[in-house]
Write an enzyme that holds these catalytic residues in place. Structure first.
Site, PDB file in Angstrom:
ATOM      1  N   THR A 101      -9.238  -2.868   0.688  1.00  0.00           N
ATOM      2  CA  THR A 101      -8.085  -3.650   0.119  1.00  0.00           C
ATOM      3  C   THR A 101      -7.090  -3.929   1.419  1.00  0.00           C
ATOM      4  O   THR A 101      -7.580  -3.726   2.669  1.00  0.00           O
ATOM      5  CB  THR A 101      -7.463  -2.603  -0.742  1.00  0.00           C
ATOM      6  OG1 THR A 101      -6.143  -3.234  -1.363  1.00  0.00           O
ATOM      7  CG2 THR A 101      -6.981  -1.232  -0.158  1.00  0.00           C
ATOM      8  N   TYR A 130       1.154  -4.509 -12.147  1.00  0.00           N
ATOM      9  CA  TYR A 130       0.618  -3.754 -12.997  1.00  0.00           C
ATOM     10  C   TYR A 130       1.749  -2.416 -12.910  1.00  0.00           C
ATOM     11  O   TYR A 130       1.554  -1.300 -13.612  1.00  0.00           O
ATOM     12  CB  TYR A 130      -0.587  -3.051 -13.111  1.00  0.00           C
ATOM     13  CG  TYR A 130      -1.214  -2.610 -12.062  1.00  0.00           C
ATOM     14  CD1 TYR A 130      -1.252  -1.230 -11.485  1.00  0.00           C
ATOM     15  CD2 TYR A 130      -2.110  -3.340 -11.183  1.00  0.00           C
ATOM     16  CE1 TYR A 130      -1.674  -0.714 -10.457  1.00  0.00           C
ATOM     17  CE2 TYR A 130      -2.487  -2.815 -10.013  1.00  0.00           C
ATOM     18  CZ  TYR A 130      -2.433  -1.456  -9.675  1.00  0.00           C
ATOM     19  OH  TYR A 130      -3.101  -1.123  -8.318  1.00  0.00           O
ATOM     20  N   ILE A 167      -0.036 -10.444 -12.650  1.00  0.00           N
ATOM     21  CA  ILE A 167      -0.894  -9.322 -11.805  1.00  0.00           C
ATOM     22  C   ILE A 167      -0.309  -7.808 -11.654  1.00  0.00           C
ATOM     23  O   ILE A 167      -0.894  -6.975 -11.380  1.00  0.00           O
ATOM     24  CB  ILE A 167      -1.564 -10.353 -10.402  1.00  0.00           C
ATOM     25  CG1 ILE A 167      -2.513  -9.396  -9.854  1.00  0.00           C
ATOM     26  CG2 ILE A 167      -0.189 -10.472  -9.687  1.00  0.00           C
ATOM     27  CD1 ILE A 167      -2.923 -10.333  -8.568  1.00  0.00           C
ATOM     28  N   SER A 195      -8.270   3.106  -7.116  1.00  0.00           N
ATOM     29  CA  SER A 195      -9.632   2.759  -7.319  1.00  0.00           C
ATOM     30  C   SER A 195     -10.421   4.311  -7.249  1.00  0.00           C
ATOM     31  O   SER A 195     -11.435   4.467  -8.297  1.00  0.00           O
ATOM     32  CB  SER A 195     -10.155   2.350  -6.021  1.00  0.00           C
ATOM     33  OG  SER A 195      -9.642   0.781  -6.285  1.00  0.00           O
ATOM     34  N   GLY A 243      -0.933 -16.019  -1.639  1.00  0.00           N
ATOM     35  CA  GLY A 243      -1.415 -14.810  -0.728  1.00  0.00           C
ATOM     36  C   GLY A 243      -3.050 -14.594  -1.245  1.00  0.00           C
ATOM     37  O   GLY A 243      -3.702 -15.468  -1.713  1.00  0.00           O
ATOM     38  N   GLY A 244      -3.456 -13.527  -0.834  1.00  0.00           N
ATOM     39  CA  GLY A 244      -4.855 -13.163  -1.022  1.00  0.00           C
ATOM     40  C   GLY A 244      -5.171 -13.079  -2.586  1.00  0.00           C
ATOM     41  O   GLY A 244      -6.333 -13.639  -3.073  1.00  0.00           O
ATOM     42  N   ALA A 245      -4.507 -12.472  -3.391  1.00  0.00           N
ATOM     43  CA  ALA A 245      -4.714 -12.554  -4.803  1.00  0.00           C
ATOM     44  C   ALA A 245      -4.867 -14.008  -5.622  1.00  0.00           C
ATOM     45  O   ALA A 245      -5.399 -14.110  -6.245  1.00  0.00           O
ATOM     46  CB  ALA A 245      -3.671 -11.539  -5.619  1.00  0.00           C
ATOM     47  N   ASP A 257     -13.056 -10.115  -7.151  1.00  0.00           N
ATOM     48  CA  ASP A 257     -11.664 -10.157  -7.896  1.00  0.00           C
ATOM     49  C   ASP A 257     -11.460 -11.417  -8.700  1.00  0.00           C
ATOM     50  O   ASP A 257     -10.971 -11.542  -9.782  1.00  0.00           O
ATOM     51  CB  ASP A 257     -10.534 -10.564  -6.804  1.00  0.00           C
ATOM     52  CG  ASP A 257     -10.350  -9.295  -6.037  1.00  0.00           C
ATOM     53  OD1 ASP A 257     -10.418  -7.958  -6.433  1.00  0.00           O
ATOM     54  OD2 ASP A 257     -10.142  -9.365  -4.633  1.00  0.00           O
ATOM     55  N   LYS A 270      -9.074  -7.230   3.962  1.00  0.00           N
ATOM     56  CA  LYS A 270     -10.102  -8.272   3.114  1.00  0.00           C
ATOM     57  C   LYS A 270     -10.467  -9.390   3.846  1.00  0.00           C
ATOM     58  O   LYS A 270     -11.567 -10.064   3.417  1.00  0.00           O
ATOM     59  CB  LYS A 270      -9.330  -8.581   2.012  1.00  0.00           C
ATOM     60  CG  LYS A 270      -9.187  -7.612   0.871  1.00  0.00           C
ATOM     61  CD  LYS A 270      -8.581  -8.277  -0.478  1.00  0.00           C
ATOM     62  CE  LYS A 270      -8.725  -7.317  -1.656  1.00  0.00           C
ATOM     63  NZ  LYS A 270      -8.066  -7.885  -2.924  1.00  0.00           N
TER      64      LYS A 270
HETATM   65  P1  ATR Z   1      -1.644 -10.483  -1.570  1.00  0.00           P
HETATM   66  O1  ATR Z   1      -2.951 -10.310  -0.696  1.00  0.00           O
HETATM   67  O2  ATR Z   1      -1.473  -9.274  -2.704  1.00  0.00           O
HETATM   68  O3  ATR Z   1      -1.745 -11.649  -2.439  1.00  0.00           O
HETATM   69  P2  ATR Z   1       0.268 -11.347  -0.071  1.00  0.00           P
HETATM   70  O4  ATR Z   1      -0.711 -12.131   1.093  1.00  0.00           O
HETATM   71  O5  ATR Z   1       1.260 -10.456   1.058  1.00  0.00           O
HETATM   72  O6  ATR Z   1      -0.270 -10.220  -0.743  1.00  0.00           O
HETATM   73  O7  ATR Z   1       0.980 -12.296  -0.804  1.00  0.00           O
HETATM   74  C1  ATR Z   1       2.173 -11.877  -1.376  1.00  0.00           C
HETATM   75  C2  ATR Z   1       2.610 -13.266  -2.198  1.00  0.00           C
HETATM   76  O8  ATR Z   1       4.080 -12.642  -2.876  1.00  0.00           O
HETATM   77  C3  ATR Z   1       3.183 -14.193  -1.318  1.00  0.00           C
HETATM   78  O9  ATR Z   1       2.905 -15.454  -1.921  1.00  0.00           O
HETATM   79  C4  ATR Z   1       4.586 -14.023  -0.990  1.00  0.00           C
HETATM   80  O10 ATR Z   1       5.359 -15.221  -0.632  1.00  0.00           O
HETATM   81  P3  ATR Z   1       5.143 -15.843   0.928  1.00  0.00           P
HETATM   82  O11 ATR Z   1       3.946 -16.224   1.252  1.00  0.00           O
HETATM   83  O12 ATR Z   1       6.377 -16.632   0.904  1.00  0.00           O
HETATM   84  O13 ATR Z   1       5.659 -14.448   1.885  1.00  0.00           O
HETATM   85  C5  ATR Z   1       5.078 -13.443  -2.457  1.00  0.00           C
HETATM   86  N1  ATR Z   1       6.436 -12.899  -2.170  1.00  0.00           N
HETATM   87  C6  ATR Z   1       6.408 -11.546  -1.920  1.00  0.00           C
HETATM   88  N2  ATR Z   1       7.900 -11.289  -1.880  1.00  0.00           N
HETATM   89  C7  ATR Z   1       8.341 -12.327  -2.294  1.00  0.00           C
HETATM   90  C8  ATR Z   1       9.745 -12.692  -2.732  1.00  0.00           C
HETATM   91  N3  ATR Z   1      10.825 -11.802  -2.618  1.00  0.00           N
HETATM   92  N4  ATR Z   1      10.255 -13.889  -3.374  1.00  0.00           N
HETATM   93  C9  ATR Z   1       8.950 -14.507  -3.651  1.00  0.00           C
HETATM   94  N5  ATR Z   1       8.061 -14.493  -3.376  1.00  0.00           N
HETATM   95  C10 ATR Z   1       7.469 -13.298  -2.696  1.00  0.00           C
END
Ligand code: ATR
Length: 274
Positions: A66, A220, A218, A21, A133-135, A107, A70
């Site tokens: 971030t 990058y 998403i 950012s 998750g949040g995204a 977002d 959030k």
């Molecule tokens: P963000 O806010 O950036 O979306 P987050 O809330 O930590 O971050 O979410 C990360 C996402 O990636 C979640 O959907 C997570 O799945 P879980 O809810 O089961 O944790 C997913 N994710 C992360 N590592 C993973 C993996 N090795 N295999 C499958 N999904 C994964």
């Protein structure tokens, strides 16, 4: 330099090691000759309240938010936009001269604006969203607003998918069965961290996706993920991850500094350079 007063904005997060950012906002400050600065400010969750008030006392016009703040930042906001309330997260905070603190979320705007610019006539009607998750929340909100009807959510932890599905009127598919549900999908979106450098690979076989489907990642880092390479090798249309980051910053920059900035290839190349 123009005559407008010097303005400061920031991004807060923790540990805030890899944020782009400041580079992004710094590029636009320079390009538009604006008298201002944009800082990266690590804020320990235990100090969130104190540090936010310190930013206000130091004259900041606002800040981006971030991971991991959030959601918790919402407790400090006097006003929260409808969009941010529905997404359940704030990524842009404004300090108003009245003293009020306003929370917004850009977002969803960033995601859909970029997706529509990248693909003419993008068909959002039948998306599959990987992740909960949040995204994913912001993307689900954007998809609903854009007219998505039959949304499938797939997440490793199925309870998180179920919670989101009831909020956004979507169906849940088991993580282990996702490949079998791809044949009627118009749009596949990876919102998980899988495929990012240092993270697990994304375990998906996209051979059942229709030839006119669009694939969005998403992630990058790298810009061309394994998912996007697999899509490209099937001649599917793809959307890379940096666009959402760039476009979510457009309204934030305008709110902070009063100029609507333009996203272009030279900005993307600059962000990708070391
Ligand atoms: P963000 O806010 O950036 O979306 P987050 O809330 O930590 O971050 O979410 C990360 C996402 O990636 C979640 O959907 C997570 O799945 P879980 O809810 O089961 O944790 C997913 N994710 C992360 N590592 C993973 C993996 N090795 N295999 C499958 N999904 C994964």
């Amino acid at each position: 330099m123009n005559d407008s007063p010097f303005k400061k904005a920031a991004v807060i997060g923790f540990p805030l090691l890899h944020t782009l950012s400041p580079k992004l906002h710094g590029y636009w400050l320079n390009k538009y000759n604006i008298s201002g600065e944009y800082h990266a400010v690590p804020v320990d969750p235990a100090r969130l309240r104190d540090d936010v008030f310190k930013l206000r006392d130091a004259g900041y016009v606002g800040f981006n938010v971030t991971i991991p703040h959030k959601e918790t930042i919402m407790n400090l906001c006097d006003d929260i936009s409808v969009e941010a309330q529905k997404i359940g997260a704030v990524n842009t905070v404004l300090f108003h001269p009245s003293g009020r603190i306003e929370g917004r979320n850009t977002d969803a705007f960033g995601f859909i604006t970029h997706a529509r610019k990248a693909i003419d006539g993008l068909d959002v009607t039948r998306p599959m969203v990987l992740g909960a998750g949040g995204a994913a929340r912001a993307i689900l909100y954007a998809l609903k607003q854009a007219g998505a009807q039959e949304i499938l959510i797939v997440n490793r932890t199925i309870d998180r998918a179920r919670a989101l599905a009831s909020e956004f009127d979507a169906r849940v598919v088991d993580w282990s069965e996702k490949d079998d549900y791809l044949n009627d999908r118009s749009f596949l979106i990876n919102t998980t961290s899988c495929g990012m450098v240092g993270q697990a690979a994304l375990d998906i076989d996209i051979s059942k996706l229709a030839a006119n489907a669009v694939v969005y990642d998403i992630v990058y880092k790298p810009l061309m993920t394994d998912l996007l390479r697999a899509a490209q090798s099937r001649n599917l249309r793809i959307i890379t991850g940096l666009g959402m980051l760039m476009y979510q910053a457009v309204p934030a920059f305008e709110l902070f500094f009063g100029v609507q900035p333009v996203v272009d290839d030279s900005l993307q190349n600059y962000l990708l350079s070391e």
